[in-house]
Enzyme design. Structure first.
Site, mmCIF file in Angstrom:
data_model
loop_
_atom_site.group_PDB
_atom_site.id
_atom_site.type_symbol
_atom_site.label_atom_id
_atom_site.label_comp_id
_atom_site.label_asym_id
_atom_site.label_seq_id
_atom_site.Cartn_x
_atom_site.Cartn_y
_atom_site.Cartn_z
ATOM 1 N N GLY A 71 10.638 -38.376 -9.519
ATOM 2 C CA GLY A 71 10.873 -36.756 -9.575
ATOM 3 C C GLY A 71 11.279 -36.088 -8.523
ATOM 4 N N GLU A 120 9.030 -44.245 -8.091
ATOM 5 C CA GLU A 120 10.301 -44.614 -8.979
ATOM 6 C C GLU A 120 11.398 -43.341 -8.860
ATOM 7 O OE1 GLU A 120 7.512 -46.697 -12.125
ATOM 8 O OE2 GLU A 120 8.135 -44.401 -12.441
ATOM 9 N N PRO A 121 12.283 -43.147 -7.830
ATOM 10 C CA PRO A 121 13.087 -42.255 -7.838
ATOM 11 C C PRO A 121 14.593 -42.401 -8.457
ATOM 12 C CG PRO A 121 13.415 -43.427 -5.826
ATOM 13 C CD PRO A 121 12.042 -43.734 -6.562
ATOM 14 N N ARG A 173 17.024 -39.395 -9.982
ATOM 15 C CA ARG A 173 17.779 -38.323 -9.792
ATOM 16 C C ARG A 173 18.179 -38.180 -8.148
ATOM 17 N NH1 ARG A 173 17.269 -33.571 -12.769
ATOM 18 N NH2 ARG A 173 15.366 -34.427 -13.387
ATOM 19 N N ARG A 228 22.416 -31.241 -20.228
ATOM 20 C CA ARG A 228 21.120 -30.545 -19.647
ATOM 21 C C ARG A 228 21.365 -28.987 -19.490
ATOM 22 N NH1 ARG A 228 20.333 -30.927 -14.802
ATOM 23 N NH2 ARG A 228 18.166 -30.898 -14.834
ATOM 24 N N CYS A 253 31.494 -26.876 -30.784
ATOM 25 C CA CYS A 253 31.404 -25.793 -31.818
ATOM 26 C C CYS A 253 29.996 -25.219 -31.657
ATOM 27 C CB CYS A 253 31.787 -26.089 -33.153
ATOM 28 S SG CYS A 253 32.123 -24.633 -34.182
ATOM 29 N N GLU A 254 29.463 -24.743 -30.316
ATOM 30 C CA GLU A 254 28.326 -24.284 -30.351
ATOM 31 C C GLU A 254 28.368 -23.210 -29.393
ATOM 32 O OE1 GLU A 254 25.402 -25.054 -31.658
ATOM 33 O OE2 GLU A 254 26.061 -26.876 -32.921
ATOM 34 N N TYR A 268 21.776 -38.116 -15.419
ATOM 35 C CA TYR A 268 21.386 -37.662 -16.712
ATOM 36 C C TYR A 268 22.425 -36.765 -17.299
ATOM 37 C CZ TYR A 268 16.537 -38.619 -15.157
ATOM 38 O OH TYR A 268 15.538 -39.344 -14.706
#
Length: 477
Positions: A275, A317-318, A320, A364, A395-396, A425
């Site tokens: 994290g 556990e990296p 990102r 994201r 279309c959002e 991600y």
């Protein structure tokens, strides 16, 4: 470097400074090799963005391979050094959920990292890449019997158990296969990381793991089974975390449980998850990995000393922080549109810049409200900084690529725009929304570029439609 906030533009958020040069590339935000060529084109890994766009099309996600390799090796070295100062040792697992291909898995092995997976697909990718099964950890809150049978049969190193049902499931499968499976128990420490609510995973009201009280009963059951071997505790407090305070408090709580469990046998391993945050904008100021490693390990060592217990092997556990900053996504501008926005004293203008991707290749911003940085990639602009919102082609109304940014006001259709820090991600969470094919991922190194994940075509999408291909029968996958 953190910019001083500048609210001269009434629509700009307080954290976004008006740059003196809307072509600059902020430190930490862009890949280590990123720079501008003499004609202003963006270069990464020795490859020009214009050449990459011409060869592979846009959107294209570009990974600076050397940057990824260096970050992985630096992370391993940081935790090795931090634990060695206290006479201990560390294991570093790359969190495959950030982005995993066979190539990426091999880069991690080269750097001395293990690999963490959380699905059958990730497991098979790691195994096919040549990752030794004993160097793989398997996460997940709802692992199927089939997934567990494959993992245990392959000789997976550790499974992180998440429920009572899973303990019994693992025990039965391992017994049938004649194995004794090593497991960690995932616990919720109750520490809520200072991050987005959806990214914080250690507070009580959520799906992962056991409470600290429940964990003792779970460990007792694992120890009672002949086909399971309890090797330690696991706790992950969230993602995109910049400091060590949350890790320090969580470790203290988990070590209290660790100490109690020592009365029933060895507890050789403590996995504190990952994290570690990265800089998505120049307002972000992540600590160097060496500082994080020293701070977390020192806190664990101090807590162990206070309790009079030996420091266990520590695991991390990296994901990102290893691959995120090394990636960028190159898009082509299709349209621009100035939009007047009413404000208390009149109106202000924001320039909407629409590109040929969006929430299908990076969800994201829509999912978390995540902020990113963008720059012209095909040239250096001559215009003054203009507040823009880079949006996608879906279309959002929530299809935002970069919510707030300054680009030169001469940005125009046909320009290339690069969005930084998309290595983690983006491709991993991509979709076919609006029947849009997912883009390729290209690794660049020393001026050479190669596809490591093939982009999809319209034919790929149509091939799944059984109305067009009736040979596919119900139940086939």
């Amino acid at each position: 470097m953190v910019s001083v906030p500048d609210t001269a533009h009434p629509l700009a958020p307080a954290w976004l400074a008006t740059p003196g040069d809307a072509n600059d590339l902020a430190d930490l935000v862009w890949p280590a090799s990123a720079h501008r060529a003499g004609d202003g084109a963006l270069v990464v890994g020795g490859a020009r963005a214009t050449d990459l766009a011409e060869r592979f099309g846009t959107p294209v996600l570009v990974l600076d391979e050397q940057d990824v390799r260096d970050r992985a090796a630096r992370t391993r070295a940081a935790f090795d050094a931090a634990t060695a100062r206290h006479g201990g040792s560390a294991r570093v697992y790359y969190a495959g959920k950030a982005f995993l291909t066979s190539e990426v898995a091999r880069w991690m092995l080269d750097a001395g990292l293990n690999v963490d997976v959380c699905s059958r697909g990730e497991l098979e990718t790691a195994l096919a890449a040549g990752v030794p099964a004993e160097r793989i950890g398997f996460h997940g809150n709802n692992k199927s019997a089939g997934e567990l049978e494959r993992a245990i049969g392959a000789g997976i190193g550790t499974i992180i158990v998440d429920s009572d049902i899973e303990i019994e499931r693992i025990g039965a499968i391992a017994e049938r296969l004649g194995a004794c499976q090593r497991v960690l128990v995932r616990v919720r420490s109750g520490v809520h990381a200072d991050t987005h609510e959806f990214l914080a995973t250690a507070h009580e009201d959520q799906k992962f793991g056991f409470s600290l009280d429940e964990a003792e009963r779970a460990v007792a059951r694992i120890r009672a089974l002949a086909s399971t071997s309890f090797v330690g505790l696991h706790c992950h407090i969230g993602s995109q975390i910049f400091g060590v305070d949350g890790f320090r408090e969580s470790a203290a709580r988990v070590l209290a449980l660790h100490e109690r469990l020592l009365a029933g046998g060895d507890v050789p391993l403590l996995n504190l998850g990952g994290g570690f945050g990265i800089a998505y904008t120049r307002a972000d100021d992540p600590a160097p990995i060496e500082d994080l490693a020293d701070g977390i390990v020192d806190a664990v060592a101090s807590e162990c000393a206070a309790r009079g217990i030996a420091m266990p092997t520590l695991a991390f556990e990296p994901g990102r922080s290893v691959i995120g900053p090394a990636g960028l996504t190159v898009y082509t501008v299709g349209t621009t549109k100035p939009v007047a926005v009413e404000i208390p004293d009149g109106s202000a203008q924001r320039l909407y810049v629409a590109v040929d991707g969006g929430m299908s290749d990076n969800v994201r911003p829509a999912l978390y409200g995540a902020q990113y940085s963008a720059r012209l990639a095909s040239r250096a602009g001559d215009g003054a900084p203009a507040l823009v919102r880079v949006v996608g082609m879906h279309c959002e109304s929530g299809d935002v690529v970069v919510d707030h940014e300054f680009l030169p006001d001469d940005v125009a259709p046909g320009d290339l725009v690069a969005v930084a820090s998309t290595g983690a991600y983006s491709a991993a969470m991509s979709s076919n929304y609006n029947h849009v094919p997912r883009p390729p991922v290209v690794a660049v190194r020393g001026g050479e570029a190669r596809v490591i994940l093939r982009g999809e075509t319209i034919d790929d999408l149509l091939a799944r439609d059984t109305g067009l291909h009736p040979a596919h029968t119900e139940g086939e996958r």
